[in-house]
Motif scaffolding. Structure first.
Motif, short mmCIF file in Angstrom:
data_model
loop_
_atom_site.label_atom_id
_atom_site.label_comp_id
_atom_site.label_asym_id
_atom_site.label_seq_id
_atom_site.Cartn_x
_atom_site.Cartn_y
_atom_site.Cartn_z
N CYS A 40 -9.10 2.15 -1.96
CA CYS A 40 -8.61 2.70 -3.23
C CYS A 40 -9.66 2.63 -4.34
O CYS A 40 -9.33 2.46 -5.51
CB CYS A 40 -7.35 1.95 -3.66
SG CYS A 40 -6.01 2.04 -2.46
N ASP A 69 0.23 3.97 -5.36
CA ASP A 69 0.51 4.69 -4.12
C ASP A 69 -0.59 4.48 -3.09
O ASP A 69 -0.32 4.26 -1.91
CB ASP A 69 0.69 6.19 -4.39
CG ASP A 69 1.95 6.51 -5.18
OD1 ASP A 69 2.82 5.62 -5.34
OD2 ASP A 69 2.05 7.65 -5.68
N CYS A 70 -1.83 4.52 -3.54
CA CYS A 70 -2.96 4.29 -2.64
C CYS A 70 -2.91 2.87 -2.09
O CYS A 70 -3.06 2.64 -0.89
CB CYS A 70 -4.28 4.52 -3.37
SG CYS A 70 -5.72 4.25 -2.34
N TRP A 71 -2.70 1.91 -2.97
CA TRP A 71 -2.68 0.49 -2.59
C TRP A 71 -1.65 0.25 -1.50
O TRP A 71 -1.93 -0.39 -0.48
CB TRP A 71 -2.36 -0.34 -3.83
CG TRP A 71 -2.51 -1.81 -3.62
CD1 TRP A 71 -1.53 -2.70 -3.34
CD2 TRP A 71 -3.73 -2.56 -3.67
NE1 TRP A 71 -2.05 -3.97 -3.23
CE2 TRP A 71 -3.41 -3.90 -3.43
CE3 TRP A 71 -5.05 -2.21 -3.91
CZ2 TRP A 71 -4.37 -4.91 -3.40
CZ3 TRP A 71 -6.00 -3.22 -3.89
CH2 TRP A 71 -5.65 -4.55 -3.64
N GLU A 72 -0.46 0.78 -1.70
CA GLU A 72 0.60 0.57 -0.72
C GLU A 72 0.35 1.34 0.57
O GLU A 72 0.64 0.85 1.66
CB GLU A 72 1.94 0.93 -1.34
CG GLU A 72 2.34 -0.08 -2.41
CD GLU A 72 3.68 0.19 -3.06
OE1 GLU A 72 4.35 1.15 -2.68
OE2 GLU A 72 4.02 -0.58 -3.96
N SER A 73 -0.21 2.54 0.47
CA SER A 73 -0.45 3.34 1.68
C SER A 73 -1.54 2.74 2.57
O SER A 73 -1.58 3.01 3.76
CB SER A 73 -0.81 4.78 1.31
OG SER A 73 -2.11 4.86 0.78
N HIS A 74 -2.40 1.91 2.00
CA HIS A 74 -3.45 1.26 2.77
C HIS A 74 -3.08 -0.16 3.20
O HIS A 74 -3.92 -0.90 3.70
CB HIS A 74 -4.76 1.23 1.98
CG HIS A 74 -5.45 2.55 1.96
ND1 HIS A 74 -5.18 3.50 0.99
CD2 HIS A 74 -6.36 3.11 2.79
CE1 HIS A 74 -5.92 4.56 1.23
NE2 HIS A 74 -6.63 4.37 2.31
N GLY A 75 -1.82 -0.55 3.00
CA GLY A 75 -1.36 -1.86 3.45
C GLY A 75 -1.92 -3.03 2.67
O GLY A 75 -1.95 -4.14 3.18
#
Length: 92
Positions: A40, A69-75
């Motif tokens: 991110c 959104d990026c943070w969560e999508s990358h686990g």
């Protein structure tokens, strides 16, 4: 991906960072490497650029959402839990 002016600026900064890394990976700052590892970097930089220019987080809600959104999508949420747990273990 986004119509944010800060996102566009951050994308350019990231492209320069990637080019520098290809030429001399040893000269890339540790902080930049750590942020890049989250997946991110651009979203983080866009949020920083927005806040630096506006000095008001409320004007950066679009950038905050992109970063979240990026943070969560990358686990990365799980990643933070591990870091917190390790820091707690060290203190005890």
């Amino acid at each position: 991906m986004s119509d944010s002016q800060y996102y566009k600026q951050a994308s350019e900064i990231y492209q320069d960072l990637r080019e520098d890394a290809e030429q001399d990976a040893d000269n890339i700052e540790v902080w930049d490497k750590r942020i890049d590892n989250t997946g991110c970097y651009v979203e983080n930089m866009a949020l920083q650029l927005c806040h630096a220019e506006t000095n008001d987080w409320r004007q950066c809600l679009n950038e905050m959402k992109l970063f979240k959104d990026c943070w969560e999508s990358h686990g990365n949420r799980e990643r933070i839990g591990t870091v917190d747990k390790n820091q707690t273990d060290i203190k005890n």
